[in-house]
Scaffold this active site. Sequence first.
Site, PDB file in Angstrom:
ATOM      1  N   LYS A  77       0.826  -1.211   0.000  1.00 44.98           N
ATOM      2  CA  LYS A  77       0.000   0.000   0.000  1.00 44.98           C
ATOM      3  C   LYS A  77       0.865   1.267   0.000  1.00 44.98           C
ATOM      4  O   LYS A  77       0.595   2.204  -0.761  1.00 44.98           O
ATOM      5  CB  LYS A  77      -0.946  -0.028   1.203  1.00 44.98           C
ATOM      6  CG  LYS A  77      -1.783   1.213   1.401  1.00 44.98           C
ATOM      7  CD  LYS A  77      -3.002   0.931   2.266  1.00 44.98           C
ATOM      8  CE  LYS A  77      -2.675   0.183   3.519  1.00 44.98           C
ATOM      9  NZ  LYS A  77      -1.874   0.957   4.490  1.00 44.98           N
ATOM     10  N   THR A  79       3.925   1.502  -0.989  1.00 48.76           N
ATOM     11  CA  THR A  79       4.643   1.540  -2.264  1.00 48.76           C
ATOM     12  C   THR A  79       3.758   2.123  -3.358  1.00 48.76           C
ATOM     13  O   THR A  79       4.206   2.955  -4.167  1.00 48.76           O
ATOM     14  CB  THR A  79       5.112   0.122  -2.654  1.00 48.76           C
ATOM     15  OG1 THR A  79       5.926  -0.398  -1.598  1.00 48.76           O
ATOM     16  CG2 THR A  79       5.895   0.128  -3.944  1.00 48.76           C
ATOM     17  N   ARG A 100       2.405   8.531   7.022  1.00 47.42           N
ATOM     18  CA  ARG A 100       2.772   8.413   8.438  1.00 47.42           C
ATOM     19  C   ARG A 100       4.259   8.126   8.607  1.00 47.42           C
ATOM     20  O   ARG A 100       4.921   7.623   7.709  1.00 47.42           O
ATOM     21  CB  ARG A 100       1.982   7.275   9.087  1.00 47.42           C
ATOM     22  CG  ARG A 100       0.493   7.521   9.186  1.00 47.42           C
ATOM     23  CD  ARG A 100      -0.222   6.285   9.684  1.00 47.42           C
ATOM     24  NE  ARG A 100      -0.054   5.171   8.759  1.00 47.42           N
ATOM     25  CZ  ARG A 100      -0.257   3.893   9.078  1.00 47.42           C
ATOM     26  NH1 ARG A 100      -0.621   3.577  10.305  1.00 47.42           N
ATOM     27  NH2 ARG A 100      -0.089   2.947   8.184  1.00 47.42           N
ATOM     28  N   LYS A 111       7.033  -6.347  10.784  1.00 49.76           N
ATOM     29  CA  LYS A 111       6.237  -5.707   9.740  1.00 49.76           C
ATOM     30  C   LYS A 111       7.094  -4.917   8.748  1.00 49.76           C
ATOM     31  O   LYS A 111       6.809  -4.850   7.566  1.00 49.76           O
ATOM     32  CB  LYS A 111       5.197  -4.789  10.383  1.00 49.76           C
ATOM     33  CG  LYS A 111       4.305  -4.066   9.374  1.00 49.76           C
ATOM     34  CD  LYS A 111       3.296  -3.197  10.090  1.00 49.76           C
ATOM     35  CE  LYS A 111       2.495  -2.372   9.099  1.00 49.76           C
ATOM     36  NZ  LYS A 111       3.298  -1.315   8.461  1.00 49.76           N
ATOM     37  N   ALA A 279      -3.340   1.639  12.859  1.00 49.70           N
ATOM     38  CA  ALA A 279      -4.775   1.626  12.563  1.00 49.70           C
ATOM     39  C   ALA A 279      -5.515   0.495  13.263  1.00 49.70           C
ATOM     40  O   ALA A 279      -6.740   0.506  13.304  1.00 49.70           O
ATOM     41  CB  ALA A 279      -4.999   1.530  11.053  1.00 49.70           C
ATOM     42  N   PHE A 307      -3.386  -0.269   7.339  1.00 47.20           N
ATOM     43  CA  PHE A 307      -4.017  -1.585   7.167  1.00 47.20           C
ATOM     44  C   PHE A 307      -5.145  -1.528   6.135  1.00 47.20           C
ATOM     45  O   PHE A 307      -5.082  -0.739   5.199  1.00 47.20           O
ATOM     46  CB  PHE A 307      -4.474  -2.145   8.511  1.00 47.20           C
ATOM     47  CG  PHE A 307      -3.341  -2.426   9.463  1.00 47.20           C
ATOM     48  CD1 PHE A 307      -2.274  -3.230   9.072  1.00 47.20           C
ATOM     49  CD2 PHE A 307      -3.307  -1.890  10.729  1.00 47.20           C
ATOM     50  CE1 PHE A 307      -1.217  -3.490   9.928  1.00 47.20           C
ATOM     51  CE2 PHE A 307      -2.253  -2.142  11.596  1.00 47.20           C
ATOM     52  CZ  PHE A 307      -1.210  -2.951  11.193  1.00 47.20           C
ATOM     53  N   PHE A 387       2.988  -8.631  -8.894  1.00 50.90           N
ATOM     54  CA  PHE A 387       4.240  -9.290  -8.538  1.00 50.90           C
ATOM     55  C   PHE A 387       4.725 -10.100  -9.735  1.00 50.90           C
ATOM     56  O   PHE A 387       3.928 -10.514 -10.595  1.00 50.90           O
ATOM     57  CB  PHE A 387       4.033 -10.216  -7.326  1.00 50.90           C
ATOM     58  CG  PHE A 387       3.995  -9.506  -6.003  1.00 50.90           C
ATOM     59  CD1 PHE A 387       4.883  -9.846  -4.994  1.00 50.90           C
ATOM     60  CD2 PHE A 387       3.067  -8.506  -5.738  1.00 50.90           C
ATOM     61  CE1 PHE A 387       4.854  -9.210  -3.756  1.00 50.90           C
ATOM     62  CE2 PHE A 387       3.025  -7.864  -4.518  1.00 50.90           C
ATOM     63  CZ  PHE A 387       3.922  -8.216  -3.530  1.00 50.90           C
ATOM     64  N   TRP A 415       6.778  -0.852  -7.861  1.00 48.61           N
ATOM     65  CA  TRP A 415       7.966  -1.343  -7.158  1.00 48.61           C
ATOM     66  C   TRP A 415       9.127  -1.476  -8.136  1.00 48.61           C
ATOM     67  O   TRP A 415      10.240  -1.055  -7.851  1.00 48.61           O
ATOM     68  CB  TRP A 415       7.675  -2.700  -6.499  1.00 48.61           C
ATOM     69  CG  TRP A 415       8.791  -3.153  -5.589  1.00 48.61           C
ATOM     70  CD1 TRP A 415       8.881  -2.946  -4.254  1.00 48.61           C
ATOM     71  CD2 TRP A 415       9.978  -3.865  -5.965  1.00 48.61           C
ATOM     72  NE1 TRP A 415      10.051  -3.483  -3.760  1.00 48.61           N
ATOM     73  CE2 TRP A 415      10.746  -4.056  -4.787  1.00 48.61           C
ATOM     74  CE3 TRP A 415      10.482  -4.360  -7.162  1.00 48.61           C
ATOM     75  CZ2 TRP A 415      11.973  -4.708  -4.783  1.00 48.61           C
ATOM     76  CZ3 TRP A 415      11.705  -5.013  -7.171  1.00 48.61           C
ATOM     77  CH2 TRP A 415      12.441  -5.184  -5.996  1.00 48.61           C
TER      78      TRP A 415
END
Length: 562
Positions: A77, A79, A100, A111, A279, A307, A387, A415
């Site tokens: 998210k 990225t 954030r 994480k 979150a 999230f 991906f 990415w």
Amino acid sequence: MTMKTEFKSDIEIAQQATMKPIKEIAAKIGLTEDDLELYGKYKAKISNEALAKLKTKVSGKIILVTSINPTPAGEGKSTVTVGLADAFNRIGKNAMIAMREPSLGPTMGIKGGATGGGFSQVLPMEDINLHFTGDLHAITTANNALAALLDNHMQQGNELQIDQRRIVWKRAVDLNDRALRKVIIGLGGPLQGVPREDGFDITVASEIMAVLCLANDLRDLKLRLSRMVVAYNYQKEPVTVSDLGVEGALALLLKDAVKPNLVQTIEHTPALIHGGPFANIAHGCNSVIATQAASKLADYVITEGGFGADLGAEKFLHIKSRSAGIKPEAVVIVATIRALKMHGGVAKTELGNENVEALIKGFANLKKHIETIQSFGLPTVVAINRFTADTDLEVQNLLELCSKENIPVALTEVWEKGGAGGVALAELLLKVIDESENNFHPLYELSDSIEEKVKTIVQKVYGGEGVEFSPKAKKQLIDFEKFGWSDLPICMAKSQYSLSDDPSKLGRPVDFTVTIREFKPSIGAGFLVALTGEVMTMPGLPKKPAALNMDVDEEGNAIGLF
């Protein structure tokens, strides 16, 4: 120019990127050196004076990025958020990012950081993911200063008649440290304080973090700090920071932390990185000050909620939007084929194998989040974060599933390709914003009862059947009504992995009930936290923390930071 990324880690890509002096980035958005407070060559805070001048400017359009329920397979998210802003600038639009700040807890745990990945990163990523400009340390210090002042008040005669059994303010540290969840303090005799049970939250769960992120300016920050409830007296009435008379001292500790931080992406897109509540245990959005400043400095602001859409987006739309008067133009829901296959029942070790059946089954999770965002009346776009292992057949099926739901969808490869991989998404978003009606509205009214607000979130956002309140929660509902807190929005503390309060229920669970075990009043922040399931405000470390891979070379360069 083809970018080969298969053998490069995020940190290697970041370290090989060339940054521009932050003064040049500021100049792109109309800020002068006098508007900045420099933290070295590549980081700066925007001064209070510059922020005040921005308030008279016209606001740009705000785009919210959210996702499906996260899985260990990853959604990307952050990225996509970074890559989308880079893509907007590539097609000639003036865009900024508002995100954030990372917490050292997940950075050192499992994480990871919060600066994006690959060629869609915010720089300098090592600084941002570690100490940055010291904002989280300032919040930690303010939190613990309040705890010390509270305990000192008890020691020095307890004029406010605080009941030591009913102190609700905890200490904080910006690390995952399960050993500190419950502690005993004040042992050793009369000179060592009043013995009592205490505990630590992770800094991002502190109400001071939420207060900083929802304040409009320094004055509002001090007012919100004054309203925070720290304990109850022997008459079971709330005791606030204002009663202790220490809001000024706390605001003093936070006077620099409240200013947003200006940095840049690999492609030199300006980014404001400020505030970092989780979150799943808080409201999960970057600061109001940063989002509003970005909207005055750019035509488009790309921001995110933590999230999945059941957590960060719901809280953005019910808490942050209300508090700041923000109306998003559109919402992007990020999904990956890998994560959808996990929601369809595939083990993480098998995700490299083509499995259209599991993808179709897991699509139910994405479909629920689409329905939720649409229920707020907002234009919605799906971003498929592709991906390399995704097969053409899987991609085709996911595109068709979205088409059947009449939901605009775009493949993104940010990415690997940076902003170039997000151009299709950016162009689709512009088209959707231009052609769609925006009828944004909350799903509940603040005048609804606390029970009704919780029930609305469970039924309309999670897809649950109902809510059960523990005996403790029921008693709190009566008390909160008496204290005049029933008109506040609800901040649900819930597992991020499931739409329900059971993290093992992936996909789109049905016929479930959410149990509210207790409430936590965050009166300074301006919401009531409803604690569900086993969600903890102090996480623990995994068996093999990410810290085991981290090091620094003799030149001071970070190693193993993602």
